[in-house]
Enzyme design. Structure first.
Site, mmCIF file in Angstrom:
data_model
loop_
_atom_site.group_PDB
_atom_site.id
_atom_site.type_symbol
_atom_site.label_atom_id
_atom_site.label_comp_id
_atom_site.label_asym_id
_atom_site.label_seq_id
_atom_site.Cartn_x
_atom_site.Cartn_y
_atom_site.Cartn_z
ATOM 1 N N LYS A 106 0.827 -1.221 0.000
ATOM 2 C CA LYS A 106 0.000 0.000 0.000
ATOM 3 C C LYS A 106 0.854 1.259 0.000
ATOM 4 O O LYS A 106 0.750 2.117 0.874
ATOM 5 C CB LYS A 106 -0.983 0.012 1.164
ATOM 6 C CG LYS A 106 -2.017 -1.104 1.067
ATOM 7 C CD LYS A 106 -3.170 -0.905 2.036
ATOM 8 C CE LYS A 106 -4.173 -2.041 1.990
ATOM 9 N NZ LYS A 106 -3.660 -3.317 2.546
HETATM 10 O O1 S5P Z 1 -9.625 -2.647 1.751
HETATM 11 C C1 S5P Z 1 -8.809 -3.509 2.080
HETATM 12 C C2 S5P Z 1 -7.627 -3.720 1.351
HETATM 13 C C3 S5P Z 1 -6.764 -4.750 1.734
HETATM 14 S S1 S5P Z 1 -5.441 -5.094 0.703
HETATM 15 N N1 S5P Z 1 -9.047 -4.311 3.161
HETATM 16 C C4 S5P Z 1 -8.193 -5.311 3.549
HETATM 17 O O2 S5P Z 1 -8.491 -6.015 4.508
HETATM 18 N N2 S5P Z 1 -6.997 -5.515 2.870
HETATM 19 C C5 S5P Z 1 -6.015 -6.534 3.300
HETATM 20 O O3 S5P Z 1 -6.623 -7.816 3.176
HETATM 21 C C6 S5P Z 1 -5.550 -6.426 4.733
HETATM 22 O O4 S5P Z 1 -4.360 -5.667 4.822
HETATM 23 C C7 S5P Z 1 -5.326 -7.867 5.156
HETATM 24 O O5 S5P Z 1 -4.003 -8.271 4.838
HETATM 25 C C8 S5P Z 1 -6.284 -8.674 4.294
HETATM 26 C C9 S5P Z 1 -7.559 -9.094 4.982
HETATM 27 O O6 S5P Z 1 -7.298 -9.987 6.020
HETATM 28 P P1 S5P Z 1 -8.455 -10.750 6.851
HETATM 29 O O7 S5P Z 1 -7.715 -11.513 7.872
HETATM 30 O O8 S5P Z 1 -9.354 -9.689 7.430
HETATM 31 O O9 S5P Z 1 -9.172 -11.614 5.847
#
Ligand code: S5P
Length: 259
Positions: free
Chosen positions: A93
């Site tokens: 990011k």
């Molecule tokens: O809008 C976003 C963009 C990203 S890249 N929301 C997110 O959650 N992410 C990323 O996706 C975040 O940094 C994390 O690595 C992943 C989601 O992880 P989870 O454990 O919540 O599924």
């Protein structure tokens, strides 16, 4: 309409070589699952990938959270990507002026440009950030996922910001792999990939602002590659869980392309 087009067809209209590769991997392996390996130990990450590698098309990393990051880890990660045929996305990011971002991309401990097939980038600082990544010298193909929307509650991205982000990307067709976003209406170009995070079967949100949708719902909303982190990584049996997500996602995609 990109939503009804199969991945192998979309590979043919991609202008970014990473998008092309990713579409082809999805079609070949029959998976549109991206695993987000948000773990802090390199051994844990490699062990997990040994189990789930065959079920994913893309592995998303946050290398700055790894306590024992080293060049041997990068070598093993690359070997695993070859062995299981997946690509590597460093979810850095980037969000600074072009000059700083070009340094963050290729220098320091992580040397992201040397191993990551693609990276995530915020449009906030303006076009210079894309110019910097576009002109960064690199031996390998590269790609950018631009953040057009976020999954988290109360994020400050507005519809105008999203539109301006898509417009900014139009000038860099060879660099753009796709957008990180939540809605199909965000963009039309079938050569670009909608990467959608915020997916989990277990719960609707976490306690730090993350908002989850179901796999079916995000595919309906235009997701091409779906990011699952804790839904798989924190489960008792990550391999079983990865297969479960993979199957639901592929079924939803197969339904979608039928129209
Ligand atoms: O809008 C976003 C963009 C990203 S890249 N929301 C997110 O959650 N992410 C990323 O996706 C975040 O940094 C994390 O690595 C992943 C989601 O992880 P989870 O454990 O919540 O599924």
């Amino acid at each position: 309409n990109r939503l009804n087009m199969p991945y192998e067809k979309r590979a043919g209209v991609s202008r970014n070589s990473i998008a092309k590769q990713l579409f082809n991997i999805m079609a070949t392996k029959k998976t549109n699952l991206c695993i987000s390996v948000d773990l802090t130990s390199s051994v844990q990450i490699l062990n997990l990938l040994e189990k789930v590698g065959e079920h994913v098309c893309l592995v998303k990393t946050h290398v700055d959270i790894i306590e024992d990051f080293n060049s041997d880890f990068v070598e093993q990660l690359k070997q695993m990507a070859t062995k299981f045929n997946f690509l590597l996305l460093e979810d850095r990011k980037f969000a600074d002026i072009g000059n700083t971002v070009s340094l963050q991309y290729s220098k320091g401990i992580y040397k992201i440009s040397e191993w990551a097939d693609c990276v995530t980038v915020h449009s906030l600082p303006g076009e210079g950030i894309l110019k910097a990544l576009n002109s960064a010298s690199s031996d390998k193909s590269k790609g950018v996922f631009l953040l057009a929307e976020m999954s988290s509650e109360g994020n400050l991205i507005t519809p105008d910001y999203t539109k301006a982000t898509v417009k900014m990307a139009e000038k860099y067709p060879q660099l753009m792999t796709g957008f990180v976003c939540q809605n199909a209406a965000t963009f039309d170009d079938p050569g670009l990939i909608q990467l959608t995070p915020g997916v989990q079967l277990e719960k609707p949100k976490d306690n730090l602002g993350q908002v989850y949708n179901t796999p079916e719902k995000v595919i309906e909303n235009g997701a091409d590659v779906v990011v699952v982190g804790r839904g798989i990584v924190a489960s008792k049996n990550p391999e079983t869980e990865a297969v479960l997500y993979k199957n639901i996602l592929w079924k939803s995609y197969s339904k979608r392309i039928l129209g």
